[in-house]
Design a protein around this motif. Structure first.
Motif, PDB file in Angstrom:
ATOM      1  N   ASN A   1       9.097   3.390   5.376  1.00 27.75           N
ATOM      2  CA  ASN A   1       8.385   2.116   5.418  1.00 27.75           C
ATOM      3  C   ASN A   1       8.749   1.371   6.703  1.00 27.75           C
ATOM      4  OD1 ASN A   1      10.983   1.652   3.538  1.00 27.75           O
ATOM      5  ND2 ASN A   1      10.609  -0.183   4.793  1.00 27.75           N
ATOM      6  N   LYS A   2       7.978   0.348   6.983  1.00 31.42           N
ATOM      7  CA  LYS A   2       8.242  -0.519   8.128  1.00 31.42           C
ATOM      8  C   LYS A   2       9.062  -1.712   7.662  1.00 31.42           C
ATOM      9  CE  LYS A   2       5.927  -3.372  11.612  1.00 31.42           C
ATOM     10  NZ  LYS A   2       4.615  -3.918  12.086  1.00 31.42           N
TER      11      LYS A   2
ATOM     12  N   GLU B   1      11.283   0.021  14.020  1.00 28.76           N
ATOM     13  CA  GLU B   1      10.788  -0.686  12.839  1.00 28.76           C
ATOM     14  C   GLU B   1      10.669   0.237  11.621  1.00 28.76           C
ATOM     15  OE1 GLU B   1       7.062  -2.357  14.027  1.00 28.76           O
ATOM     16  OE2 GLU B   1       7.982  -4.096  14.986  1.00 28.76           O
ATOM     17  N   ARG B   2      10.909   1.535  11.817  1.00 30.60           N
ATOM     18  CA  ARG B   2      10.721   2.483  10.726  1.00 30.60           C
ATOM     19  C   ARG B   2      12.058   2.753  10.039  1.00 30.60           C
ATOM     20  NH1 ARG B   2       5.938   2.309   9.161  1.00 30.60           N
ATOM     21  NH2 ARG B   2       6.254   4.292   8.080  1.00 30.60           N
TER      22      ARG B   2
ATOM     23  N   SER C   1       1.235   5.407   0.341  1.00 31.04           N
ATOM     24  CA  SER C   1       0.651   6.693   0.747  1.00 31.04           C
ATOM     25  C   SER C   1       1.474   7.799   0.081  1.00 31.04           C
ATOM     26  CB  SER C   1       0.697   6.833   2.274  1.00 31.04           C
ATOM     27  OG  SER C   1       0.268   8.119   2.656  1.00 31.04           O
TER      28      SER C   1
ATOM     29  N   GLU D   1       0.856  -1.172   0.000  1.00 27.24           N
ATOM     30  CA  GLU D   1       0.000   0.000   0.000  1.00 27.24           C
ATOM     31  C   GLU D   1       0.900   1.234   0.000  1.00 27.24           C
ATOM     32  OE1 GLU D   1      -3.361   2.225   2.795  1.00 27.24           O
ATOM     33  OE2 GLU D   1      -2.712   0.163   3.260  1.00 27.24           O
TER      34      GLU D   1
ATOM     35  N   ASP E   1       7.855  -4.252   5.130  1.00 27.12           N
ATOM     36  CA  ASP E   1       6.723  -5.061   5.592  1.00 27.12           C
ATOM     37  C   ASP E   1       5.474  -4.606   4.853  1.00 27.12           C
ATOM     38  OD1 ASP E   1       4.775  -6.447   6.939  1.00 27.12           O
ATOM     39  OD2 ASP E   1       5.497  -5.930   8.942  1.00 27.12           O
ATOM     40  N   THR E   2       4.765  -5.559   4.202  1.00 27.46           N
ATOM     41  CA  THR E   2       3.593  -5.214   3.399  1.00 27.46           C
ATOM     42  C   THR E   2       2.377  -4.852   4.253  1.00 27.46           C
ATOM     43  OG1 THR E   2       3.018  -7.561   3.293  1.00 27.46           O
ATOM     44  CG2 THR E   2       4.320  -6.656   1.459  1.00 27.46           C
ATOM     45  N   SER E   3       2.473  -5.096   5.573  1.00 32.35           N
ATOM     46  CA  SER E   3       1.328  -4.800   6.427  1.00 32.35           C
ATOM     47  C   SER E   3       1.170  -3.304   6.693  1.00 32.35           C
ATOM     48  CB  SER E   3       1.463  -5.541   7.763  1.00 32.35           C
ATOM     49  OG  SER E   3       2.592  -5.058   8.488  1.00 32.35           O
ATOM     50  N   MET E   4       2.222  -2.516   6.424  1.00 32.86           N
ATOM     51  CA  MET E   4       2.164  -1.075   6.635  1.00 32.86           C
ATOM     52  C   MET E   4       2.426  -0.364   5.312  1.00 32.86           C
ATOM     53  SD  MET E   4       1.453  -0.442   9.827  1.00 32.86           S
ATOM     54  CE  MET E   4       1.992   1.236  10.036  1.00 32.86           C
ATOM     55  N   PRO E   5       1.756   0.791   5.084  1.00 36.22           N
ATOM     56  CA  PRO E   5       1.942   1.473   3.804  1.00 36.22           C
ATOM     57  C   PRO E   5       3.342   2.087   3.670  1.00 36.22           C
ATOM     58  CG  PRO E   5       0.595   2.805   5.277  1.00 36.22           C
ATOM     59  CD  PRO E   5       0.781   1.484   5.956  1.00 36.22           C
TER      60      PRO E   5
END
Length: 438
Positions: free
Chosen positions: A388-389, A425-426, A333, A331, A366-370
């Motif tokens: 991204n994460k 994680e960022r 943004s 995703e 990580d695809t779970s966060m945009p």
């Protein structure tokens, strides 16, 4: 950039000013010495018996000349010849109350004109014996003019010496500075780039010194950059050796198992083949990154294109990148308000940079966060922030940092910056380009 020297600070103007001041000082000293010399000569000449002694000396010479040549008081040519040889005296001869010779009028036969002798109170008469009897001789000498002439020559010489000393003293400081710069250049030639060049004044020599200092700093920075590159290259080679050793070892292990047939059924055989395939692809990725890094590091200065607005340069590229990431399950943004600045970039470099960033996002994000993309303005620089994460530890993929280092190299060659930061994680990547106001 070296300073621009103004006319009033130039060496030519300084030299002209030095010559004018030295000449003025020399002329002033000459007039002072001349006045002082004239007074000393006057005091000496009029307060001593020098004139009397010189007159008596010349009278003795005249008497010897008359005796040797047996001259009479009317031998005007002979008397004229003697006066001319003395150069600085004149005489008048009176005999029997009549003026018979005057060196001021040597060609006139005064005895034929019956000029009566006049005695002046300021004249001194000496008795001289001629062949035709005694006569009274008045002698006038220009003795003081000799002193004045000698004094004039001495005053001129002293004034000229003063002029030379002032000029040489003024030039000496510049010569000392030139010699100092020469010594400092020799120090730099010896490899001591930490030695700072002395910058003194505002003239052409100071501008030259500033240029040398800038060159020293440039060489110093170049050496530091080369040292960093060597260190980075050694680090990358070491990491690449380690990263390549792991998949090669695994491939050799699985290949040996397959060669010996030490597997359980076709399912395990396919599993080992797939592992060999993944390891081989991992090796290909590593070699591709290494090739990209070496290609970027070895390229000369890039030729930047004509300035364009940010939207013109990056709109299509971001659209394609965002679409591709969405296809891969990410995703995106995209919150970008296009800056109004104009940028000079290399389109080839920017495309390679976006490819590297996209590849890193796919491997490590990580695809779970945009994935967040935003515009950034810092001073006169504009650019974009990617955030991204990172994947969870069990999903973490080994990284050797070659891709990011290639991005940094390409940004530096475009006079830009690439900065990375990881907090927890960022993970953030900031790209900045030098902007030009529209």
């Amino acid at each position: 950039m070296a300073r621009t020297t103004s006319k009033k600070d130039s060496i030519y103007f300084q030299l002209l000013r030095l010559l004018v001041i030295s000449a003025f000082a020399a002329v002033l000293v000459f007039f002072v010495l001349n006045r002082a010399g004239d007074r000393l000569i006057e005091n000496f000449y009029y307060n001593s018996d020098y004139e009397e002694r010189k007159n008596e000396s010349y009278i003795r010479k005249l008497q010897q000349y008359i005796d040797q040549n047996e001259l009479s008081s009317r031998d005007a040519d002979a008397l004229k010849s003697w006066v001319q040889k003395q150069q600085i005296v004149s005489i008048r001869v009176n005999k029997d109350g009549m003026q018979v010779f005057d060196s001021v009028y040597p060609d006139q036969e005064l005895w034929e004109e019956d000029i009566e002798a006049n005695d002046y109170g300021w004249e001194v008469y000496y008795t001289v014996s001629f062949a035709d009897g005694e006569a009274r001789v008045s002698i006038t000498g220009m003795y003081a003019y000799q002193f004045y002439n000698y004094a004039m020559l001495a005053e001129l010489a002293l004034s000229f010496v003063l002029f030379l000393l002032l000029v040489l003293f003024g030039i000496r400081s510049k010569m000392a500075y030139i010699l100092k710069l020469s010594d400092e250049v020799e120090i730099l030639e010896g490899g001591s780039l930490d030695y700072k060049i002395t910058v003194k004044g505002k003239d052409e020599l100071a501008a030259l010194a500033e240029g040398l200092e800038s060159m020293r700093l440039s060489f110093q920075e170049l050496i530091r950059q080369e040292a960093r590159m060597v260190q980075e290259n050694q680090k990358i080679v070491t990491e690449m050796s380690h990263d390549l050793r792991t998949p090669v070892t695994s491939i050799m292990l699985y290949t040996e198992i397959l060669k010996k047939g030490s597997y359980k059924g076709e399912g395990q055989w396919k599993e080992y083949v797939e592992k060999i395939d993944r390891k081989a692809r991992r090796m290909k990725q590593l070699t591709d990154h290494l090739f990209e890094y070496s290609l970027t590091a070895g390229e000369e200065e890039v030729q930047l294109e004509e300035p364009e607005t940010c939207e013109t340069l990056f709109y299509d590229l971001f659209s394609e990148t965002c679409s591709y990431l969405k296809q891969q399950g990410f995703e995106v943004s995209f919150q970008v308000e296009w800056p109004q600045s104009r940028l000079r970039i290399s389109t080839d470099y920017v495309m390679r940079i976006m490819d590297n960033l996209t590849s890193n996002i796919m491997k490590y994000a990580d695809t779970s966060m945009p994935v967040a993309v935003s515009a950034v303005e810092e001073g006169n620089m504009v650019g974009f922030l990617f955030e991204n994460k990172v994947k969870k530890p069990e999903e973490e993929t080994e990284s050797n940092g070659i891709g990011i280092q290639s991005v940094k190299n390409m940004m530096a060659k475009m006079k830009g910056k690439c900065m990375t930061e990881q907090k927890g994680e960022r993970f953030r990547v900031l790209l900045l380009f030098p902007g030009q106001t529209v």
